[in-house]
Design an enzyme around this catalytic site. Structure first.
Site, short mmCIF file in Angstrom:
data_model
loop_
_atom_site.label_atom_id
_atom_site.label_comp_id
_atom_site.label_asym_id
_atom_site.label_seq_id
_atom_site.Cartn_x
_atom_site.Cartn_y
_atom_site.Cartn_z
N HIS A 55 0.85 -1.20 0.00
CA HIS A 55 0.00 0.00 0.00
C HIS A 55 0.89 1.25 0.00
CE1 HIS A 55 -3.01 2.86 1.22
NE2 HIS A 55 -3.91 1.95 1.59
N GLU A 85 -0.70 1.31 -5.48
CA GLU A 85 -0.55 0.09 -4.68
C GLU A 85 -0.57 -1.16 -5.55
OE1 GLU A 85 -3.66 0.29 -1.70
OE2 GLU A 85 -3.67 2.48 -1.87
#
Length: 283
Positions: free
Chosen positions: A159, A259
């Site tokens: 992320h 991400e």
């Protein structure tokens, strides 16, 4: 085991950090969450990652910024009511262990593993490790191995919060196809061209996109190379950042999440191994 000479171990507020400094780059990794906090290539001495100035760096909650590890589910996609289980799984709130480290001419390689991989919501037998290579690029490999006798399904993501000088001077290139828009009841939409961030953005691009480029002020700044993914997530909270307790109200101006993700469900057979890999390439 003691780390190699390019790695220094330090402690602050109850957390342990690995600071990497070799001929090619510097980096900082928190063992809480197996969380990468900084990557600065010495080719230009510019930080590639963004960490909130209000991030909790004391183990009380996940760290806001850097590269959080999402596993074994993404967001609240765990099959229960929202909030019943921790968002993005349970690896980003446990202490990881240093398994191995080594230096060579191409940089420093660090291998980490979490304390446990079985918890409420995921009771399968598996091993998880993360291999980080700090050099002219930063390579992050999240490896999941099914050590049990039955198949299981999981999702995961790296992320990554990328640093940008100003979000309104930033473009993304290399992303095509449709995305699911979380902010519009998961409606399917076409990827914009040019790809600028002009407001709150939360999108799952539904393709195994391999290369995306972040451009700042018309110049290539960071390339994101993905392997083992089925999607790419793009997120910026925009002015909603003011409602996020560990984020500066104006922090959205200097960050962009791109991400490398598995969001559509990956089934792993017994003895099978999957690697989700993101390479951060300075431009």
């Amino acid at each position: 085991m003691p780390p190699v000479s390019s790695v220094t171990v330090s402690e602050s507020n109850g957390l342990t950090f690995l600071d990497v400094d070799n001929a090619l780059a510097t980096a900082r990794i928190s063992l809480f969450g197996g969380h990468i906090l900084s990557y600065v290539p010495k080719s230009d001495d510019k930080e590639r990652l963004w960490v909130s100035p209000h991030a909790y760096l004391n183990g009380e909650r996940p760290i806001r910024g850097g590269i959080p590890v999402c596993w074994p589910w993404f967001s609240d996609d765990h099959g229960r009511e929202k909030g019943a289980l921790p968002s993005h799984g349970f690896l980003r709130t446990q202490v990881w262990k240093l398994i191995d480290s080594k230096d060579d001419d191409s940089g420093t390689t660090i291998e980490l593993s979490p304390s446990f991989t079985r918890a409420d919501g995921f009771e399968n037998e598996c091993n998880v490790s993360m291999v980080i290579k700090v050099g002219n690029t930063m390579d992050i490999s999240l490896i999941t191995e099914n050590t049990g006798v039955a198949p299981f399904e999981f999702n995961c993501a790296l992320h990554t919060y990328f640093h940008v000088d100003h979000i309104q001077h930033t473009l993304i290139s290399g992303i095509e196809g449709q995305y699911k828009d979380k902010l519009d009841n998961w409606a399917l939409k076409a990827t914009p061209t040019p790809y600028a961030i002009t407001g709150e953005t939360d999108r799952i691009h539904l393709a195994p996109i391999k290369t995306a480029d972040i451009e700042v002020d018309g110049n290539a700044f960071t390339q994101v190379v993905s392997e083992g993914n089925d999607s790419l997530v793009v997120w910026n909270p925009w002015q909603s950042a003011a409602s996020i307790s560990d984020m500066d109200p104006f922090g959205y101006k200097h960050m962009l999440c791109v991400e490398t993700s598995l969001t559509q469900g990956k089934t792993l057979a017994p003895s099978e191994c999957h690697t989700l890999k993101q390479t951060i390439v300075p431009r």
